[in-house]
Design a protein around this motif. Structure first.
Motif, PDB file in Angstrom:
ATOM      1  N   ALA A  73      -9.407   3.194   6.214  1.00  0.00           N
ATOM      2  CA  ALA A  73      -8.685   3.135   4.948  1.00  0.00           C
ATOM      3  C   ALA A  73      -7.667   1.992   4.952  1.00  0.00           C
ATOM      4  CB  ALA A  73      -7.981   4.463   4.684  1.00  0.00           C
ATOM      5  N   PHE A  74      -6.949   1.839   6.044  1.00  0.00           N
ATOM      6  CA  PHE A  74      -5.927   0.794   6.121  1.00  0.00           C
ATOM      7  C   PHE A  74      -6.555  -0.592   6.247  1.00  0.00           C
ATOM      8  CE2 PHE A  74      -3.651   4.626   7.287  1.00  0.00           C
ATOM      9  CZ  PHE A  74      -2.486   4.484   6.560  1.00  0.00           C
ATOM     10  N   ARG A  75      -7.659  -0.692   6.973  1.00  0.00           N
ATOM     11  CA  ARG A  75      -8.340  -1.986   7.091  1.00  0.00           C
ATOM     12  C   ARG A  75      -8.874  -2.437   5.739  1.00  0.00           C
ATOM     13  NH1 ARG A  75     -10.499   0.246  12.103  1.00  0.00           N
ATOM     14  NH2 ARG A  75     -12.409   0.810  10.979  1.00  0.00           N
ATOM     15  N   GLU A  76      -9.499  -1.522   5.022  1.00  0.00           N
ATOM     16  CA  GLU A  76     -10.044  -1.850   3.695  1.00  0.00           C
ATOM     17  C   GLU A  76      -8.928  -2.285   2.743  1.00  0.00           C
ATOM     18  OE1 GLU A  76     -13.185  -1.705   2.469  1.00  0.00           O
ATOM     19  OE2 GLU A  76     -14.250  -0.889   4.195  1.00  0.00           O
ATOM     20  N   ALA A  77      -7.829  -1.534   2.771  1.00  0.00           N
ATOM     21  CA  ALA A  77      -6.724  -1.842   1.867  1.00  0.00           C
ATOM     22  C   ALA A  77      -6.085  -3.188   2.190  1.00  0.00           C
ATOM     23  CB  ALA A  77      -5.674  -0.732   1.931  1.00  0.00           C
ATOM     24  N   TYR A  78      -5.882  -3.461   3.476  1.00  0.00           N
ATOM     25  CA  TYR A  78      -5.260  -4.734   3.861  1.00  0.00           C
ATOM     26  C   TYR A  78      -6.138  -5.916   3.446  1.00  0.00           C
ATOM     27  CZ  TYR A  78      -3.175  -8.471   6.580  1.00  0.00           C
ATOM     28  OH  TYR A  78      -2.592  -9.665   6.959  1.00  0.00           O
ATOM     29  N   THR A  79      -7.434  -5.788   3.665  1.00  0.00           N
ATOM     30  CA  THR A  79      -8.352  -6.865   3.281  1.00  0.00           C
ATOM     31  C   THR A  79      -8.273  -7.132   1.785  1.00  0.00           C
ATOM     32  OG1 THR A  79      -9.870  -6.358   5.099  1.00  0.00           O
ATOM     33  CG2 THR A  79     -10.773  -7.581   3.230  1.00  0.00           C
ATOM     34  N   TYR A  80      -8.239  -6.056   0.997  1.00  0.00           N
ATOM     35  CA  TYR A  80      -8.145  -6.219  -0.455  1.00  0.00           C
ATOM     36  C   TYR A  80      -6.818  -6.868  -0.850  1.00  0.00           C
ATOM     37  CZ  TYR A  80      -7.573  -5.250  -5.380  1.00  0.00           C
ATOM     38  OH  TYR A  80      -7.329  -5.409  -6.721  1.00  0.00           O
ATOM     39  N   LEU A  81      -5.717  -6.330  -0.343  1.00  0.00           N
ATOM     40  CA  LEU A  81      -4.390  -6.773  -0.775  1.00  0.00           C
ATOM     41  C   LEU A  81      -4.099  -8.224  -0.400  1.00  0.00           C
ATOM     42  CD1 LEU A  81      -2.302  -3.572   0.053  1.00  0.00           C
ATOM     43  CD2 LEU A  81      -2.795  -4.486  -2.223  1.00  0.00           C
ATOM     44  N   THR A  82      -4.738  -8.712   0.629  1.00  0.00           N
ATOM     45  CA  THR A  82      -4.467 -10.085   1.072  1.00  0.00           C
ATOM     46  C   THR A  82      -5.507 -11.064   0.541  1.00  0.00           C
ATOM     47  OG1 THR A  82      -5.630  -9.595   3.159  1.00  0.00           O
ATOM     48  CG2 THR A  82      -3.216  -9.391   3.145  1.00  0.00           C
ATOM     49  N   MET A 110      -7.575   1.448  -5.011  1.00  0.00           N
ATOM     50  CA  MET A 110      -7.365   2.829  -4.574  1.00  0.00           C
ATOM     51  C   MET A 110      -8.363   3.120  -3.465  1.00  0.00           C
ATOM     52  SD  MET A 110      -8.099   6.398  -6.580  1.00  0.00           S
ATOM     53  CE  MET A 110      -9.823   6.370  -6.068  1.00  0.00           C
ATOM     54  N   VAL A 111      -7.879   3.644  -2.353  1.00  0.00           N
ATOM     55  CA  VAL A 111      -8.790   4.079  -1.301  1.00  0.00           C
ATOM     56  C   VAL A 111      -9.170   5.525  -1.602  1.00  0.00           C
ATOM     57  CG1 VAL A 111      -9.171   4.377   1.161  1.00  0.00           C
ATOM     58  CG2 VAL A 111      -7.671   2.538   0.350  1.00  0.00           C
ATOM     59  N   SER A 112     -10.466   5.764  -1.773  1.00  0.00           N
ATOM     60  CA  SER A 112     -10.929   7.072  -2.219  1.00  0.00           C
ATOM     61  C   SER A 112     -11.498   7.903  -1.081  1.00  0.00           C
ATOM     62  CB  SER A 112     -12.008   6.896  -3.297  1.00  0.00           C
ATOM     63  OG  SER A 112     -13.169   6.301  -2.740  1.00  0.00           O
ATOM     64  N   PHE A 113     -11.535   9.212  -1.319  1.00  0.00           N
ATOM     65  CA  PHE A 113     -12.111  10.167  -0.386  1.00  0.00           C
ATOM     66  C   PHE A 113     -13.030  11.099  -1.155  1.00  0.00           C
ATOM     67  CE2 PHE A 113      -8.409   8.495   1.584  1.00  0.00           C
ATOM     68  CZ  PHE A 113      -8.649   8.523   2.952  1.00  0.00           C
ATOM     69  N   LEU A 161       0.844  -1.182   0.000  1.00  0.00           N
ATOM     70  CA  LEU A 161       0.000   0.000   0.000  1.00  0.00           C
ATOM     71  C   LEU A 161       0.879   1.230   0.000  1.00  0.00           C
ATOM     72  CD1 LEU A 161      -2.914   1.168   0.277  1.00  0.00           C
ATOM     73  CD2 LEU A 161      -2.509   1.222   2.753  1.00  0.00           C
ATOM     74  N   VAL A 162       0.612   2.135  -0.930  1.00  0.00           N
ATOM     75  CA  VAL A 162       1.369   3.381  -1.055  1.00  0.00           C
ATOM     76  C   VAL A 162       0.579   4.507  -0.400  1.00  0.00           C
ATOM     77  CG1 VAL A 162       2.265   5.078  -2.686  1.00  0.00           C
ATOM     78  CG2 VAL A 162       2.384   2.639  -3.232  1.00  0.00           C
ATOM     79  N   ILE A 163       1.256   5.333   0.412  1.00  0.00           N
ATOM     80  CA  ILE A 163       0.609   6.511   0.998  1.00  0.00           C
ATOM     81  C   ILE A 163       1.565   7.701   0.951  1.00  0.00           C
ATOM     82  CG2 ILE A 163      -0.834   5.135   2.552  1.00  0.00           C
ATOM     83  CD1 ILE A 163       0.998   6.117   4.875  1.00  0.00           C
ATOM     84  N   ASN A 164       0.993   8.895   1.064  1.00  0.00           N
ATOM     85  CA  ASN A 164       1.788  10.105   1.258  1.00  0.00           C
ATOM     86  C   ASN A 164       2.172  10.234   2.727  1.00  0.00           C
ATOM     87  OD1 ASN A 164       1.479  10.945  -1.430  1.00  0.00           O
ATOM     88  ND2 ASN A 164      -0.400  12.074  -0.977  1.00  0.00           N
ATOM     89  N   VAL A 202     -12.087   0.530  -6.455  1.00  0.00           N
ATOM     90  CA  VAL A 202     -12.174   1.740  -5.642  1.00  0.00           C
ATOM     91  C   VAL A 202     -12.779   1.380  -4.290  1.00  0.00           C
ATOM     92  CG1 VAL A 202     -13.150   4.057  -5.437  1.00  0.00           C
ATOM     93  CG2 VAL A 202     -12.406   3.206  -7.674  1.00  0.00           C
ATOM     94  N   LEU A 203     -11.984   1.549  -3.249  1.00  0.00           N
ATOM     95  CA  LEU A 203     -12.443   1.328  -1.883  1.00  0.00           C
ATOM     96  C   LEU A 203     -12.830   2.677  -1.281  1.00  0.00           C
ATOM     97  CD1 LEU A 203      -9.562  -1.077  -0.769  1.00  0.00           C
ATOM     98  CD2 LEU A 203     -11.727  -1.680  -1.881  1.00  0.00           C
ATOM     99  N   ARG A 204     -13.769   2.677  -0.371  1.00  0.00           N
ATOM    100  CA  ARG A 204     -14.244   3.932   0.206  1.00  0.00           C
ATOM    101  C   ARG A 204     -13.879   4.000   1.679  1.00  0.00           C
ATOM    102  NH1 ARG A 204     -18.056   6.488  -3.271  1.00  0.00           N
ATOM    103  NH2 ARG A 204     -17.694   5.598  -5.336  1.00  0.00           N
ATOM    104  N   SER A 205     -13.347   5.138   2.080  1.00  0.00           N
ATOM    105  CA  SER A 205     -13.130   5.406   3.496  1.00  0.00           C
ATOM    106  C   SER A 205     -14.037   6.545   3.919  1.00  0.00           C
ATOM    107  CB  SER A 205     -11.677   5.785   3.769  1.00  0.00           C
ATOM    108  OG  SER A 205     -11.538   6.165   5.131  1.00  0.00           O
ATOM    109  N   HIS A 206     -14.715   6.354   5.039  1.00  0.00           N
ATOM    110  CA  HIS A 206     -15.599   7.397   5.558  1.00  0.00           C
ATOM    111  C   HIS A 206     -14.931   8.202   6.668  1.00  0.00           C
ATOM    112  CE1 HIS A 206     -18.866   5.837   3.145  1.00  0.00           C
ATOM    113  NE2 HIS A 206     -18.568   4.625   3.573  1.00  0.00           N
ATOM    114  N   ASP A 207     -13.675   7.879   6.962  1.00  0.00           N
ATOM    115  CA  ASP A 207     -12.948   8.664   7.959  1.00  0.00           C
ATOM    116  C   ASP A 207     -12.611  10.034   7.394  1.00  0.00           C
ATOM    117  OD1 ASP A 207     -12.929   6.775   9.995  1.00  0.00           O
ATOM    118  OD2 ASP A 207     -11.140   5.781   9.220  1.00  0.00           O
TER     119      ASP A 207
END
Length: 306
Positions: free
Chosen positions: A131-140, A152-155, A119-122, A268-273
């Motif tokens: 966002a991190f939970r969604e990404a980890y679930t996808y990547l694994t 991509m985790v979107s905002f 996972l790439v982040i700034n 496209v994953l969604r984060s509500h944070d």
């Protein structure tokens, strides 16, 4: 537990932050920086390695401020993004160049350090736990479909604007089944009351939909992506004029072109944070207040690492 790596892009010069190193500016009660919270959330989600992409001249300060602390929590590696880290045949082509080549080059620097989905982040963006939970679930749980897979985790645009100046965001097109269809890198987006605008030199302003889905450079990728980046970077350097000192090899542009060619599927994953970040020096106080609020709510402990 499946393995996944967090790649933190922290080589930015931070010129809009007034000449300081914005990625290393404290925002937490114990001197924590935004990266501390991102790493904390990533490890909590299941990531088991962190690769920091930095410049060599930042190394000493970076390790003192955060690196040595994170090394006690998980496996850490460092990749160095430098101006001259390009194929040798191009090193004399850009004599006036003074800065590295953008986010595509930053990720390419990690190719010998990453062998799992990543996972790439700034470094200077706060993304939130979901966002991190969604990404980890996808990547694994990536399935082999015969086409390269990514996420991509979107905002939402309105939640990613600064009160202190214009920002750059990737405005995204998303299909009904949640796939990324396009991404347009859009510069100088300003907050104007409850609206988002792009101001033109003649004083006019183009208004954007504040509910637009945007990219904050939070990409989930697999190691096979490095080969694509390497080939694309060579072509980019070959095509770039020697007098173009600001051209950048940008991840959103690369991904957008791959989608157009039908070579990449991006979920496209969604984060509500709530997102927040430090683009300008004046943003720091708002970020400090946001961090304090999260601690008061119990989202984070008063001391992240003991």
């Amino acid at each position: 537990m499946s393995s996944a790596t967090l790649v933190v892009m922290a080589a930015g010069i931070g010129s809009r932050f007034g000449g300081g190193i914005k990625q290393l500016a404290p925002v937490g009660p114990n001197g924590e920086i935004i990266m501390d919270f991102s790493v904390y959330d990533a490890l909590e989600a299941g990531f088991d390695k962190v690769v920091f992409v930095i410049r060599k001249d930042l190394e000493k300060d970076f390790k003192e401020v955060i690196g040595s602390r994170i090394e006690k929590q998980t496996e850490v590696a460092y990749a160095y993004q430098e101006l001259d880290d390009i194929p040798e045949k191009y090193r004399d082509k850009f004599p006036g160049r003074t800065k590295p080549w953008g986010t595509g080059q930053a990720i390419l620097c990690c190719k010998d350090l990453v062998d799992s989905p990543f996972l790439v982040i700034n470094a200077d963006d706060y993304y939130g736990k979901q966002a991190f939970r969604e990404a980890y679930t996808y990547l694994t749980s990536i399935q082999n479909t015969g086409k390269i897979q990514a996420c991509m985790v979107s905002f939402i645009l309105k939640n990613t604007l600064s009160d202190n100046g214009g920002v750059t965001r990737g405005i995204c097109g998303v299909s009904a089944d949640g796939m990324l269809t396009s991404i347009t890198e859009t510069h100088n987006i300003e907050k104007d009351g409850d609206e988002a605008v792009i101001r033109r030199e003649n004083g006019s302003a183009d208004r954007l939909d504040t509910e637009s889905v945007v990219s904050m450079n939070m990409w989930g990728l697999t190691p096979e992506f490095f080969g694509i980046l390497e080939e694309g970077f060579d072509a980019f350097l070959a095509e770039t004029e020697s007098t173009d000192l600001k051209a950048e090899y940008l991840l959103p542009t690369i991904i957008g072109e791959l989608i157009e060619k039908g070579e990449l599927d991006v979920r496209v994953l969604r984060s509500h944070d709530q997102w927040f970040g430090v683009t300008y020096k004046e943003d720091r106080e708002a970020v400090m207040n946001a961090v304090r609020n999260l601690i008061d709510k119990g989202v984070y402990p008063s001391v992240l690492y003991r």
